[in-house]
Design a protein around this motif. Structure first.
Motif, PDB file in Angstrom:
ATOM      1  N   MET A  45       0.831  -1.215   0.000  1.00  0.00           N
ATOM      2  CA  MET A  45       0.000   0.000   0.000  1.00  0.00           C
ATOM      3  C   MET A  45       0.861   1.259   0.000  1.00  0.00           C
ATOM      4  SD  MET A  45      -3.068  -0.790  -0.470  1.00  0.00           S
ATOM      5  CE  MET A  45      -3.783   0.829  -0.200  1.00  0.00           C
ATOM      6  N   LEU A  46       1.953   1.265   0.745  1.00  0.00           N
ATOM      7  CA  LEU A  46       2.855   2.423   0.703  1.00  0.00           C
ATOM      8  C   LEU A  46       3.461   2.576  -0.692  1.00  0.00           C
ATOM      9  CD1 LEU A  46       4.697   2.097   4.124  1.00  0.00           C
ATOM     10  CD2 LEU A  46       3.067   3.891   3.451  1.00  0.00           C
ATOM     11  N   SER A  47       3.836   1.466  -1.301  1.00  0.00           N
ATOM     12  CA  SER A  47       4.398   1.514  -2.657  1.00  0.00           C
ATOM     13  C   SER A  47       3.388   2.054  -3.651  1.00  0.00           C
ATOM     14  CB  SER A  47       4.853   0.119  -3.102  1.00  0.00           C
ATOM     15  OG  SER A  47       5.848  -0.364  -2.268  1.00  0.00           O
ATOM     16  N   THR A  48       2.176   1.557  -3.580  1.00  0.00           N
ATOM     17  CA  THR A  48       1.165   1.999  -4.543  1.00  0.00           C
ATOM     18  C   THR A  48       0.826   3.476  -4.341  1.00  0.00           C
ATOM     19  OG1 THR A  48      -0.768   1.210  -5.740  1.00  0.00           O
ATOM     20  CG2 THR A  48      -1.015   1.379  -3.372  1.00  0.00           C
ATOM     21  N   ALA A  49       0.806   3.926  -3.096  1.00  0.00           N
ATOM     22  CA  ALA A  49       0.524   5.347  -2.841  1.00  0.00           C
ATOM     23  C   ALA A  49       1.648   6.228  -3.374  1.00  0.00           C
ATOM     24  CB  ALA A  49       0.311   5.581  -1.349  1.00  0.00           C
ATOM     25  N   VAL A  81      -1.052   4.160   7.083  1.00  0.00           N
ATOM     26  CA  VAL A  81      -0.273   2.925   7.196  1.00  0.00           C
ATOM     27  C   VAL A  81       0.777   3.030   8.309  1.00  0.00           C
ATOM     28  CG1 VAL A  81       1.381   1.421   6.019  1.00  0.00           C
ATOM     29  CG2 VAL A  81      -0.751   2.059   4.886  1.00  0.00           C
ATOM     30  N   PRO A  82       1.604   4.081   8.341  1.00  0.00           N
ATOM     31  CA  PRO A  82       2.539   4.175   9.474  1.00  0.00           C
ATOM     32  C   PRO A  82       1.815   4.325  10.820  1.00  0.00           C
ATOM     33  CG  PRO A  82       3.260   5.595   7.690  1.00  0.00           C
ATOM     34  CD  PRO A  82       1.892   5.108   7.328  1.00  0.00           C
ATOM     35  N   ALA A  83       0.707   5.069  10.839  1.00  0.00           N
ATOM     36  CA  ALA A  83      -0.050   5.218  12.088  1.00  0.00           C
ATOM     37  C   ALA A  83      -0.553   3.861  12.570  1.00  0.00           C
ATOM     38  CB  ALA A  83      -1.211   6.182  11.882  1.00  0.00           C
ATOM     39  N   ALA A  84      -1.030   3.038  11.657  1.00  0.00           N
ATOM     40  CA  ALA A  84      -1.518   1.703  12.007  1.00  0.00           C
ATOM     41  C   ALA A  84      -0.376   0.811  12.479  1.00  0.00           C
ATOM     42  CB  ALA A  84      -2.224   1.067  10.814  1.00  0.00           C
ATOM     43  N   LYS A  90       2.367  -0.596  19.648  1.00  0.00           N
ATOM     44  CA  LYS A  90       2.026  -0.146  21.016  1.00  0.00           C
ATOM     45  C   LYS A  90       0.883  -0.951  21.618  1.00  0.00           C
ATOM     46  CE  LYS A  90       3.148   4.679  20.109  1.00  0.00           C
ATOM     47  NZ  LYS A  90       2.565   6.028  20.017  1.00  0.00           N
ATOM     48  N   LYS A  91       0.405  -1.933  20.855  1.00  0.00           N
ATOM     49  CA  LYS A  91      -0.738  -2.761  21.252  1.00  0.00           C
ATOM     50  C   LYS A  91      -2.040  -1.950  21.365  1.00  0.00           C
ATOM     51  CE  LYS A  91       2.085  -6.282  23.483  1.00  0.00           C
ATOM     52  NZ  LYS A  91       2.509  -6.807  22.234  1.00  0.00           N
ATOM     53  N   ASP A  92      -2.097  -0.861  20.604  1.00  0.00           N
ATOM     54  CA  ASP A  92      -3.329  -0.063  20.494  1.00  0.00           C
ATOM     55  C   ASP A  92      -4.089  -0.592  19.280  1.00  0.00           C
ATOM     56  OD1 ASP A  92      -5.341   1.798  20.263  1.00  0.00           O
ATOM     57  OD2 ASP A  92      -3.996   3.538  20.080  1.00  0.00           O
ATOM     58  N   TYR A  93      -4.757  -1.721  19.493  1.00  0.00           N
ATOM     59  CA  TYR A  93      -5.364  -2.435  18.379  1.00  0.00           C
ATOM     60  C   TYR A  93      -6.585  -1.723  17.803  1.00  0.00           C
ATOM     61  CZ  TYR A  93      -2.140  -5.985  19.935  1.00  0.00           C
ATOM     62  OH  TYR A  93      -1.001  -6.644  20.298  1.00  0.00           O
ATOM     63  N   ARG A  94      -7.266  -0.915  18.593  1.00  0.00           N
ATOM     64  CA  ARG A  94      -8.418  -0.170  18.078  1.00  0.00           C
ATOM     65  C   ARG A  94      -7.952   0.868  17.046  1.00  0.00           C
ATOM     66  NH1 ARG A  94     -13.701   0.460  19.572  1.00  0.00           N
ATOM     67  NH2 ARG A  94     -13.310  -0.865  21.345  1.00  0.00           N
ATOM     68  N   THR A  95      -6.909   1.612  17.365  1.00  0.00           N
ATOM     69  CA  THR A  95      -6.364   2.596  16.417  1.00  0.00           C
ATOM     70  C   THR A  95      -5.824   1.891  15.182  1.00  0.00           C
ATOM     71  OG1 THR A  95      -5.839   4.128  18.200  1.00  0.00           O
ATOM     72  CG2 THR A  95      -4.647   4.429  16.117  1.00  0.00           C
ATOM     73  N   HIS A  96      -5.138   0.779  15.388  1.00  0.00           N
ATOM     74  CA  HIS A  96      -4.631  -0.014  14.268  1.00  0.00           C
ATOM     75  C   HIS A  96      -5.781  -0.439  13.360  1.00  0.00           C
ATOM     76  CE1 HIS A  96      -2.317  -3.016  12.057  1.00  0.00           C
ATOM     77  NE2 HIS A  96      -3.282  -3.880  12.311  1.00  0.00           N
ATOM     78  N   GLN A  97      -6.839  -0.969  13.969  1.00  0.00           N
ATOM     79  CA  GLN A  97      -7.998  -1.445  13.197  1.00  0.00           C
ATOM     80  C   GLN A  97      -8.642  -0.311  12.405  1.00  0.00           C
ATOM     81  OE1 GLN A  97     -11.265  -2.706  15.649  1.00  0.00           O
ATOM     82  NE2 GLN A  97     -12.188  -3.900  14.010  1.00  0.00           N
TER      83      GLN A  97
END
Length: 127
Positions: A45-49, A81-84, A90-97
């Motif tokens: 996804m980073l490559s395509t962006a 993508v980097p934020a996720a 950080k095991k912040d799975y809600r933000t990742h999701q």
């Protein structure tokens, strides 16, 4: 680089990203397979962006005679993508999701839908 070459490079990265992203969304989270495929998905996804940033908008108004509305989705992906990734670390799975769903829906489904609109290259190739 030519626009057609960039379009092919974009397809080479976004098609497997769509397939992997769909698999990741529909299957169990947190497994070794999920983490490994997730990293591949993020890199695709980073490559395509990044590739799309070099593609001139072909439809609608442009900024600097290059960037169009569809480039906003590139920005979404380059931020989300980097934020996720860091949220998962950080095991912040809600933000990742939320970020990964945003990447999939915005970066693949919505942007992909616009890519098939009349006047765009994919529309010409397929119809």
């Amino acid at each position: 680089m030519s626009y057609v070459f960039l379009a092919y490079m974009h397809l080479v990265t976004v098609v497997p990203a769509f397939l992997i992203g769909t698999f990741l969304l529909l299957n169990r989270k947190g497994t070794l397979k999920h983490r490994a495929l997730g990293k591949v998905y993020m890199l695709l996804m980073l490559s395509t962006a990044l590739i799309t940033l070099f593609m001139t908008a072909q439809v609608g108004p442009t900024l600097l005679n290059h960037f169009g509305f569809i480039h906003l989705f590139s920005g979404l992906v380059l931020y989300s993508v980097p934020a996720a990734f860091f949220a998962a670390r950080k095991k912040d799975y809600r933000t990742h999701q939320y970020n990964m769903i945003g990447v999939y829906v915005g970066g693949i489904l919505i942007a992909g839908g616009f890519a098939f609109a009349p006047g765009r290259l994919l529309h010409t190739w397929l119809f």
